[in-house]
Design a protein around this motif. Structure first.
Motif, PDB file in Angstrom:
ATOM      1  N   ILE A 129     119.179  13.531  69.836  1.00  0.00           N
ATOM      2  CA  ILE A 129     119.905  14.774  69.510  1.00  0.00           C
ATOM      3  C   ILE A 129     119.441  15.907  70.424  1.00  0.00           C
ATOM      4  CG2 ILE A 129     120.285  16.517  67.725  1.00  0.00           C
ATOM      5  CD1 ILE A 129     119.904  14.277  65.656  1.00  0.00           C
ATOM      6  N   GLU A 159     126.068  26.498  62.124  1.00  0.00           N
ATOM      7  CA  GLU A 159     125.670  26.038  63.450  1.00  0.00           C
ATOM      8  C   GLU A 159     125.541  24.511  63.465  1.00  0.00           C
ATOM      9  OE1 GLU A 159     125.153  27.132  66.530  1.00  0.00           O
ATOM     10  OE2 GLU A 159     124.335  25.186  67.047  1.00  0.00           O
ATOM     11  N   SER A 213     118.772  31.238  69.050  1.00  0.00           N
ATOM     12  CA  SER A 213     117.402  31.461  68.596  1.00  0.00           C
ATOM     13  C   SER A 213     117.003  30.411  67.558  1.00  0.00           C
ATOM     14  CB  SER A 213     117.295  32.875  68.008  1.00  0.00           C
ATOM     15  OG  SER A 213     116.065  33.038  67.364  1.00  0.00           O
ATOM     16  N   GLY A 214     117.908  30.154  66.628  1.00  0.00           N
ATOM     17  CA  GLY A 214     117.605  29.184  65.569  1.00  0.00           C
ATOM     18  C   GLY A 214     117.564  27.756  66.073  1.00  0.00           C
ATOM     19  N   SER A 215     118.592  27.368  66.811  1.00  0.00           N
ATOM     20  CA  SER A 215     118.658  25.972  67.263  1.00  0.00           C
ATOM     21  C   SER A 215     117.589  25.692  68.311  1.00  0.00           C
ATOM     22  CB  SER A 215     120.051  25.653  67.808  1.00  0.00           C
ATOM     23  OG  SER A 215     120.374  26.491  68.892  1.00  0.00           O
ATOM     24  N   ASP A 229     124.449  22.260  65.661  1.00  0.00           N
ATOM     25  CA  ASP A 229     123.184  21.638  66.070  1.00  0.00           C
ATOM     26  C   ASP A 229     122.156  21.692  64.944  1.00  0.00           C
ATOM     27  OD1 ASP A 229     123.843  20.961  68.799  1.00  0.00           O
ATOM     28  OD2 ASP A 229     123.898  23.106  69.177  1.00  0.00           O
ATOM     29  N   ILE A 230     122.136  22.795  64.241  1.00  0.00           N
ATOM     30  CA  ILE A 230     121.177  22.927  63.137  1.00  0.00           C
ATOM     31  C   ILE A 230     121.593  22.038  61.966  1.00  0.00           C
ATOM     32  CG2 ILE A 230     120.158  24.555  61.484  1.00  0.00           C
ATOM     33  CD1 ILE A 230     120.266  26.666  63.637  1.00  0.00           C
ATOM     34  N   LYS A 243     113.610  30.220  59.678  1.00  0.00           N
ATOM     35  CA  LYS A 243     114.198  29.577  60.847  1.00  0.00           C
ATOM     36  C   LYS A 243     113.651  30.267  62.089  1.00  0.00           C
ATOM     37  CE  LYS A 243     118.781  28.700  60.574  1.00  0.00           C
ATOM     38  NZ  LYS A 243     120.183  28.983  60.151  1.00  0.00           N
ATOM     39  N   PRO A 244     113.442  29.560  63.169  1.00  0.00           N
ATOM     40  CA  PRO A 244     113.722  28.131  63.288  1.00  0.00           C
ATOM     41  C   PRO A 244     112.724  27.281  62.498  1.00  0.00           C
ATOM     42  CG  PRO A 244     112.758  28.991  65.322  1.00  0.00           C
ATOM     43  CD  PRO A 244     112.980  30.162  64.439  1.00  0.00           C
ATOM     44  N   PHE A 245     113.227  26.163  61.990  1.00  0.00           N
ATOM     45  CA  PHE A 245     112.358  25.276  61.212  1.00  0.00           C
ATOM     46  C   PHE A 245     111.928  24.085  62.077  1.00  0.00           C
ATOM     47  CE2 PHE A 245     116.777  24.039  60.503  1.00  0.00           C
ATOM     48  CZ  PHE A 245     116.752  22.706  60.836  1.00  0.00           C
ATOM     49  N   ILE A 258     120.400  18.416  62.874  1.00  0.00           N
ATOM     50  CA  ILE A 258     118.957  18.198  62.846  1.00  0.00           C
ATOM     51  C   ILE A 258     118.415  18.307  61.412  1.00  0.00           C
ATOM     52  CG2 ILE A 258     118.163  20.559  63.291  1.00  0.00           C
ATOM     53  CD1 ILE A 258     116.327  19.497  65.360  1.00  0.00           C
ATOM     54  N   LEU A 315     115.730  12.110  66.766  1.00  0.00           N
ATOM     55  CA  LEU A 315     115.518  13.509  67.165  1.00  0.00           C
ATOM     56  C   LEU A 315     115.548  13.654  68.688  1.00  0.00           C
ATOM     57  CD1 LEU A 315     115.015  16.084  65.592  1.00  0.00           C
ATOM     58  CD2 LEU A 315     112.566  15.670  65.775  1.00  0.00           C
ATOM     59  N   TYR A 333     121.561  18.131  73.032  1.00  0.00           N
ATOM     60  CA  TYR A 333     121.525  19.596  72.932  1.00  0.00           C
ATOM     61  C   TYR A 333     121.181  20.205  74.296  1.00  0.00           C
ATOM     62  CZ  TYR A 333     119.815  24.204  71.457  1.00  0.00           C
ATOM     63  OH  TYR A 333     119.595  25.554  71.325  1.00  0.00           O
ATOM     64  N   SER A 367     113.828  30.381  72.311  1.00  0.00           N
ATOM     65  CA  SER A 367     114.090  30.901  70.962  1.00  0.00           C
ATOM     66  C   SER A 367     113.578  32.333  70.824  1.00  0.00           C
ATOM     67  CB  SER A 367     113.421  29.989  69.928  1.00  0.00           C
ATOM     68  OG  SER A 367     113.588  30.513  68.642  1.00  0.00           O
ATOM     69  N   GLY A 426     114.692  27.001  68.693  1.00  0.00           N
ATOM     70  CA  GLY A 426     113.383  26.871  68.051  1.00  0.00           C
ATOM     71  C   GLY A 426     113.211  25.530  67.370  1.00  0.00           C
ATOM     72  N   SER A 427     114.253  25.051  66.712  1.00  0.00           N
ATOM     73  CA  SER A 427     114.155  23.775  66.010  1.00  0.00           C
ATOM     74  C   SER A 427     114.115  22.590  66.970  1.00  0.00           C
ATOM     75  CB  SER A 427     115.323  23.612  65.020  1.00  0.00           C
ATOM     76  OG  SER A 427     115.116  24.466  63.915  1.00  0.00           O
ATOM     77  N   PHE A 428     114.568  22.808  68.200  1.00  0.00           N
ATOM     78  CA  PHE A 428     114.478  21.741  69.196  1.00  0.00           C
ATOM     79  C   PHE A 428     113.231  21.906  70.066  1.00  0.00           C
ATOM     80  CE2 PHE A 428     119.103  21.272  68.382  1.00  0.00           C
ATOM     81  CZ  PHE A 428     119.097  19.914  68.108  1.00  0.00           C
ATOM     82  N   PRO A 469     111.812  20.282  62.305  1.00  0.00           N
ATOM     83  CA  PRO A 469     112.473  19.166  61.621  1.00  0.00           C
ATOM     84  C   PRO A 469     111.500  18.155  61.013  1.00  0.00           C
ATOM     85  CG  PRO A 469     112.876  19.092  63.994  1.00  0.00           C
ATOM     86  CD  PRO A 469     112.228  20.396  63.716  1.00  0.00           C
ATOM     87  N   LEU A 477     119.468  15.138  59.394  1.00  0.00           N
ATOM     88  CA  LEU A 477     118.610  14.023  59.798  1.00  0.00           C
ATOM     89  C   LEU A 477     117.228  14.146  59.142  1.00  0.00           C
ATOM     90  CD1 LEU A 477     118.170  11.605  61.807  1.00  0.00           C
ATOM     91  CD2 LEU A 477     117.289  13.312  63.411  1.00  0.00           C
TER      92      LEU A 477
END
Lengths: 130, 128
Positions: A16, B13, A59-61, B15-16, B108-110, B19, A13, A20, A71, A63-65, B112, B22
């Motif tokens: 990645i 997407e 916004s989605g990516s 990047d999503i 989302k966002p989730f 992640i 993670l 990113y 986000s 937040g997940s990072f 990981p 994974l």
């Protein structure tokens, strides 16, 4: 989840996320350039839709990072552009366009926060320390 | 079908995709196939034979809800449980996804680190 799985996940993670973050300033600069390329007198609908889709992804990516501020700000801006797109006939006047450019530029500022490793924060040379 | 093993995740997407794959493979132990569009999902779903479909809502081309409806029209995927993953989580939006047949909606966002657990929870809802 075993310790091994957890460790493996954290390592992958981190890699990645690092990749990113390396590409993020370029994406934000692209968004800003797209805002600046919008016409003054009428909507460039395709461009505005493309901005909307990129903000949605960001916004989605983000937040997940773990980039919560980015986000949240991208999400707010996404809604703003969505509202613009939902209007049947509105001209994009100079002030509206300028505000959109400022809002897009402000996304870049969220990257200077502590949540982003310094190695991937774009350096602002405009105001060197005294 | 009582064990969740094979997940088809439809998300545009990159990047999503990375992640989520994974998280689901390493932490969940699932076999995950990624499709970048609804069109690709329609091409790949039969051969992959998923236990669960994870669908993004907003995608270029065929969006998530339309992908679900198209998959529901095919014998191989007519009964495969579906979970939407989306930032569009207003109550009326969630109600709409469930009216289409989704068993759950993951926001989302989730995170990981908890996505696999969320998916397992969603899977447990399939017979309710």
């Amino acid at each position: 989840m075993s310790d091994k799985q957890y460790d493996e996940m954290r390592i992958q993670l981190a890699q990645i996320r690092h990749d990113y973050l390396k590409h993020l300033p370029e994406e934000l600069a692209t968004l800003q350039a797209m805002g600046e390329s919008l016409g003054d007198s009428e909507y460039d609908l395709d461009c505005l839709k493309a901005i909307y889709q990129r903000l949605h992804k960001l916004s989605g990516s983000g937040g997940s990072f773990g980039l919560k501020t980015l986000s949240a700000e991208a999400s707010k801006l996404e809604q703003k552009v969505k509202d613009l797109l939902s209007q049947s006939s509105v001209q994009l006047d100079a002030s509206l366009k300028q505000q959109l450019i400022l809002d897009l530029a402000a996304l870049m500022n969220t990257l200077t926060q502590a949540e982003v490793p310094t190695s991937v924060v774009p350096v602002d040379n405009r105001h060197p320390p005294r | 079908m009582s064990k969740l093993q094979r997940i088809l995740y439809v998300e545009d997407e990159v990047d999503i995709q990375t992640i989520a794959k994974l998280a689901l493979e390493v932490l969940g132990g699932f076999t995950v196939k990624i499709c970048s569009s609804g069109e690709e999902a329609l091409r790949e779903a039969d051969a992959f034979s998923p236990d669960l479909l994870l669908l993004d809502v907003m995608m270029p081309g065929i969006d998530g809800p339309s992908t679900l409806m198209a998959l529901r029209a095919r014998p191989a995927t007519v009964a495969v449980p579906v979970v939407f993953m989306t930032a569009k989580m207003q109550p009326e939006e969630v109600a709409y996804y469930k009216s289409l047949g989704a068993i759950d909606v993951i926001p989302k966002p989730f995170d990981p680190m908890t996505l696999a657990s969320q998916v397992k929870r969603s899977w447990s809802l399939r017979n309710e």
